[in-house]
Design a protein around this motif. Structure first.
Motif, mmCIF file in Angstrom:
data_model
loop_
_atom_site.group_PDB
_atom_site.id
_atom_site.type_symbol
_atom_site.label_atom_id
_atom_site.label_comp_id
_atom_site.label_asym_id
_atom_site.label_seq_id
_atom_site.Cartn_x
_atom_site.Cartn_y
_atom_site.Cartn_z
ATOM 1 N N VAL A 12 0.839 -1.205 0.000
ATOM 2 C CA VAL A 12 0.000 0.000 0.000
ATOM 3 C C VAL A 12 0.874 1.255 0.000
ATOM 4 N N GLY A 13 1.972 1.210 0.746
ATOM 5 C CA GLY A 13 2.895 2.342 0.757
ATOM 6 C C GLY A 13 3.528 2.584 -0.606
ATOM 7 N N GLY A 14 3.895 1.509 -1.292
ATOM 8 C CA GLY A 14 4.446 1.645 -2.642
ATOM 9 C C GLY A 14 3.440 2.222 -3.606
ATOM 10 N N TYR A 15 2.208 1.772 -3.500
ATOM 11 C CA TYR A 15 1.156 2.319 -4.359
ATOM 12 C C TYR A 15 0.921 3.799 -4.056
ATOM 13 N N ALA A 16 0.976 4.150 -2.782
ATOM 14 C CA ALA A 16 0.791 5.551 -2.398
ATOM 15 C C ALA A 16 1.919 6.417 -2.943
ATOM 16 N N LEU A 17 3.140 5.902 -2.958
ATOM 17 C CA LEU A 17 4.248 6.671 -3.521
ATOM 18 C C LEU A 17 4.062 6.905 -5.019
ATOM 19 N N ILE A 18 3.519 5.920 -5.709
ATOM 20 C CA ILE A 18 3.304 6.077 -7.148
ATOM 21 C C ILE A 18 2.199 7.090 -7.418
ATOM 22 N N GLU A 19 1.141 7.049 -6.647
ATOM 23 C CA GLU A 19 -0.037 7.878 -6.897
ATOM 24 C C GLU A 19 -0.011 9.241 -6.203
ATOM 25 N N THR A 20 1.073 9.595 -5.546
ATOM 26 C CA THR A 20 1.147 10.876 -4.839
ATOM 27 C C THR A 20 1.176 12.027 -5.841
ATOM 28 N N PRO A 21 0.207 12.944 -5.753
ATOM 29 C CA PRO A 21 0.214 14.083 -6.671
ATOM 30 C C PRO A 21 1.167 15.179 -6.152
ATOM 31 N N VAL A 22 2.268 15.381 -6.844
ATOM 32 C CA VAL A 22 3.226 16.399 -6.423
ATOM 33 C C VAL A 22 3.371 17.502 -7.457
ATOM 34 N N THR A 25 3.938 21.558 -6.782
ATOM 35 C CA THR A 25 4.480 21.782 -5.438
ATOM 36 C C THR A 25 6.003 21.872 -5.532
ATOM 37 N N ILE A 26 6.615 22.126 -4.407
ATOM 38 C CA ILE A 26 8.073 22.211 -4.380
ATOM 39 C C ILE A 26 8.709 20.841 -4.597
ATOM 40 N N LEU A 27 7.952 19.773 -4.395
ATOM 41 C CA LEU A 27 8.450 18.411 -4.565
ATOM 42 C C LEU A 27 8.274 17.872 -5.978
ATOM 43 N N SER A 29 9.996 18.111 -8.563
ATOM 44 C CA SER A 29 11.210 17.566 -9.172
ATOM 45 C C SER A 29 11.498 16.150 -8.679
ATOM 46 N N LEU A 30 10.884 15.746 -7.580
ATOM 47 C CA LEU A 30 11.087 14.403 -7.032
ATOM 48 C C LEU A 30 10.100 13.369 -7.575
ATOM 49 N N ASP A 31 9.243 13.761 -8.490
ATOM 50 C CA ASP A 31 8.214 12.848 -9.000
ATOM 51 C C ASP A 31 8.799 11.571 -9.603
ATOM 52 N N PRO A 32 9.831 11.636 -10.445
ATOM 53 C CA PRO A 32 10.392 10.377 -10.969
ATOM 54 C C PRO A 32 11.010 9.503 -9.880
ATOM 55 N N VAL A 33 11.600 10.122 -8.874
ATOM 56 C CA VAL A 33 12.205 9.357 -7.781
ATOM 57 C C VAL A 33 11.123 8.663 -6.966
ATOM 58 N N LEU A 34 10.029 9.366 -6.685
ATOM 59 C CA LEU A 34 8.929 8.762 -5.929
ATOM 60 C C LEU A 34 8.300 7.608 -6.705
ATOM 61 N N ASP A 35 8.172 7.782 -8.016
ATOM 62 C CA ASP A 35 7.634 6.692 -8.835
ATOM 63 C C ASP A 35 8.556 5.476 -8.802
ATOM 64 N N LEU A 36 9.853 5.707 -8.923
ATOM 65 C CA LEU A 36 10.803 4.609 -8.900
ATOM 66 C C LEU A 36 10.795 3.898 -7.548
ATOM 67 N N LEU A 37 10.783 4.645 -6.468
ATOM 68 C CA LEU A 37 10.728 4.040 -5.133
ATOM 69 C C LEU A 37 9.444 3.241 -4.933
ATOM 70 N N GLY A 38 8.334 3.775 -5.437
ATOM 71 C CA GLY A 38 7.064 3.063 -5.326
ATOM 72 C C GLY A 38 7.066 1.751 -6.087
#
Length: 61
Positions: A12-22, A25-27, A29-38
């Motif tokens: 569920v945490g991995g799915y949440a990292l993929i679906e986090t709308p950033v 926002t100031i974050l 630039s971290l969208d590809p990193v969050l997707d990869l971690l998810g």
């Protein structure tokens, strides 16, 4: 049952990292990193689910 909830929480945490709308926002630039971690966490915890299930089924008989 304890490991089941841990693995489910990881999925569920991995799915949440993929679906986090950033976007916007100031974050943003971290969208590809969050997707990869998810994706990596979903793969790892899915594999752990499978291994745990197979080991539990194998030890049952």
């Amino acid at each position: 049952m304890d490991k089941f909830l841990t693995y489910l929480g990881g999925l569920v945490g991995g799915y949440a990292l993929i679906e986090t709308p950033v976007a916007g926002t100031i974050l943003s630039s971290l969208d590809p990193v969050l997707d990869l971690l998810g994706v990596v966490s979903m793969i790892v915890f899915s594999g752990a689910f499978v291994v745990h299930g197979v080991r539990k089924m194998w030890m049952k008989y």
